[in-house]
Scaffold this motif. Sequence first.
Motif, short mmCIF file in Angstrom:
data_model
loop_
_atom_site.label_atom_id
_atom_site.label_comp_id
_atom_site.label_asym_id
_atom_site.label_seq_id
_atom_site.Cartn_x
_atom_site.Cartn_y
_atom_site.Cartn_z
N TYR A 195 0.86 -1.06 0.17
CA TYR A 195 -0.09 0.16 0.02
C TYR A 195 0.88 1.23 -0.13
O TYR A 195 1.84 1.31 0.64
N THR A 225 -1.04 3.77 -5.01
CA THR A 225 -1.57 2.32 -5.45
C THR A 225 -2.76 2.17 -4.89
O THR A 225 -4.06 1.66 -5.51
N THR A 274 -3.46 -0.59 -3.01
CA THR A 274 -3.48 -1.89 -2.94
C THR A 274 -3.06 -2.35 -1.57
O THR A 274 -2.36 -1.81 -0.85
N PRO A 324 -5.71 -8.84 1.31
CA PRO A 324 -6.79 -8.00 0.64
C PRO A 324 -8.14 -8.56 0.56
O PRO A 324 -9.02 -7.90 0.79
#
Length: 367
Positions: free
Chosen positions: A99, A103, A105, A149
Amino acid sequence: MSPSNTQLPPRKRAGVNKQPNVVKSKNKKHKKKKSPFKSFLKFLLIVIILAILAVAVYVGSMALKVDNTILDTGNDNQVAPEASAKIKPVTMLLLGTDYRPKTGTHLTDVMMVAAFNPETKSATVVSIPRDTRIDLDGYKVRKANAYYPNFLDVASDSGIPALDEMKVMFAKYMDIPIDYAMVINFQGFSDVVDALGGVNVNISMDMCYKDNADGTDIDLTEGPAKLDGEDALGYVRYRKSSSGCKPRTKESDDFSRNERQNEVLHSLIDQMQTFSGVTKLGKVIDAVDENMEIDMEQAQLKNMIATYWNISKDNVKFMPVTGNWKSPYVYLDDEVVDKAKQALKDEIAGNSLSTLSSSEESEAINP
């Protein structure tokens, strides 16, 4: 000047011999000449006292800062005296996500299972390659770095925090109970390195990767180097070269990345335990506080800091597990995984330092 001033010495006149013996007034004390060496010692003593006071104030301010940071980080649950990290071994799942603000993510490109033992003042850390194929009852087959995630996505519906799900899964995978879990993002890693003034590594090969989409710009040259936070992050993350690199550089597999992660962590331990590192503790705490989530109790965090702050890097054993790459997964060797599991169990039992010889450690890492 009045001639009646009897405190002045007799004026020397030409042709008059000076008296060989002058009787001094009984009321006037004889003044001893100061020793330059004793004066220097007094000055040195004052400097030492001031230095001690400065250190005491600094340590006190750092203790206050640690307290304030912990209040924002850990939870306020109570810790039973017999469960204190000062007397009981503790296991943790350590996650590093990709992260960054650019991004958004949350892939866990760094996954480590660590066991700490307060009696031996030692730790064993097992690194799991990010592309490891995990096939466990009750879980969909995925790469190891994709579970977190996924757990985050369903947490609002399931009501189970992603860190709790990760602890349960990795406890089953590594066959040990896992007490706590911590996740720190790559921005935090980079900030910690910068807070310490950089990290010393020995770059094994040239590395180049450029990605305008997320701002990645890795450009490292083989050899000893001191890296800032951004370059250190590129060093541990590097996988392959990109079209923007001329010439292109060699690829790097998961196992080499794990070795570099361990190298950087060892170097950071060295940095933290220098006087310079200690004076930068405040900045390190700030970097961690802003980029870390942990499910440990506040009191237990204090116990961990008090117990392992000055742990010797020689007592921290890193065990990156290996296997074979077959796209898109890494298939770990069962024998290597079993050795890693046993090393963690030995650490918990307090047998780690006494039973593993250097040859056994080498065999566990490079079978």
